[in-house]
Design an enzyme around this catalytic site. Sequence first.
Site, short mmCIF file in Angstrom:
data_model
loop_
_atom_site.label_atom_id
_atom_site.label_comp_id
_atom_site.label_asym_id
_atom_site.label_seq_id
_atom_site.Cartn_x
_atom_site.Cartn_y
_atom_site.Cartn_z
N CYS A 37 0.85 -1.20 0.00
CA CYS A 37 0.00 0.00 0.00
C CYS A 37 0.88 1.25 0.00
CB CYS A 37 -0.92 0.00 1.21
SG CYS A 37 -2.13 -1.34 1.19
N ARG B 213 -0.26 4.21 -2.52
CA ARG B 213 -1.23 4.01 -3.60
C ARG B 213 -2.63 3.76 -3.06
NH1 ARG B 213 -3.38 -1.08 -3.81
NH2 ARG B 213 -2.22 -2.55 -2.52
N SER B 214 -2.73 3.12 -1.88
CA SER B 214 -4.01 2.77 -1.28
C SER B 214 -3.96 3.18 0.18
CB SER B 214 -4.27 1.27 -1.41
OG SER B 214 -5.48 0.91 -0.76
N ALA B 215 -4.84 4.08 0.58
CA ALA B 215 -4.74 4.71 1.89
C ALA B 215 -6.03 4.52 2.68
CB ALA B 215 -4.43 6.19 1.73
N ASP B 216 -6.02 3.56 3.60
CA ASP B 216 -7.11 3.32 4.54
C ASP B 216 -7.02 4.39 5.62
OD1 ASP B 216 -8.70 2.49 6.66
OD2 ASP B 216 -7.80 0.49 6.83
N TYR C 239 -13.44 3.27 4.67
CA TYR C 239 -14.33 2.13 4.47
C TYR C 239 -15.72 2.46 5.01
CZ TYR C 239 -10.59 -0.93 2.90
OH TYR C 239 -9.58 -1.50 2.16
#
Length: 269
Positions: free
Chosen positions: A151, A171-174, A214
């Site tokens: 991520c 690239r992907s951020a929770d 989310y």
Amino acid sequence: MTTPIPTPYEDLLRDVLANGSHKSDRTGTGTRSVFGRQLRFDLADGFPLITTKRVHFKSIAYELLWFLRGDSNVGWLRENGVSIWDEWADERGELGPVYGVQWRSWPSPDGTHIDQIQQVVDTLRRDPDSRRIIVSAWNVADIPDMALAPCHAFFQFYVADGKLSCQLYQRSADMFLGVPFNIASYALLTLMVAQQVGLEPGEFVWTGGDVHIYDNHIEQVNEQLSRNPFPAPALRFARRPESVFDYRYEDFVLEGYRHHPAIRAAVAV
């Protein structure tokens, strides 16, 4: 007049809630998502550990030390009371060639391996103005064998006026669970590398690609945003180890960490 406490992370949570598009995702949970955001933290102003909820610094520190070991098995994390990778490990505790393997042992075509972290330290000492002081965890050939694709995939160091800064591309951020860990982890790494090469800490710059909350974290995010932040804590080192690979958890002294209670939420696996 009291100066307001900067809240870049909380402001980004509000941005995602207000402007996010509803998207499906790999986990089947669903998200609110925006694309392309940036946060900046001046490390002279304190250590960027979120205060509007308790963030478990021990897990952050041990995970970073585990990355720096070049490890791909959760056994060492478990021995030290850290379980944040357990959901992705197989029955033997293996994760495949994840972050630490790529950082410390990137495979070359000739069969040798590249220690990207050692290269960073060596280049900062030899050629601090280089624009190639970069570490990548995004090894396209190895991604199918990873339990989880990186991520936080790519980071770069930058030296100016005797200060070391670092920028991460995630690239992907929770935003609720992952990003507070990632901000603190890379800020800590920047402080460690700065100590090793004799520079003052500059900025940590966080850049996010798919920045999302989310759907099953919305309630928790709203609770967090109802809280007033505390001033940032300080982070100092108990000693200067021989190398960036020789730090221990006991070397990290977190001072003045005032925080609101933790907020529990399910991890999207």
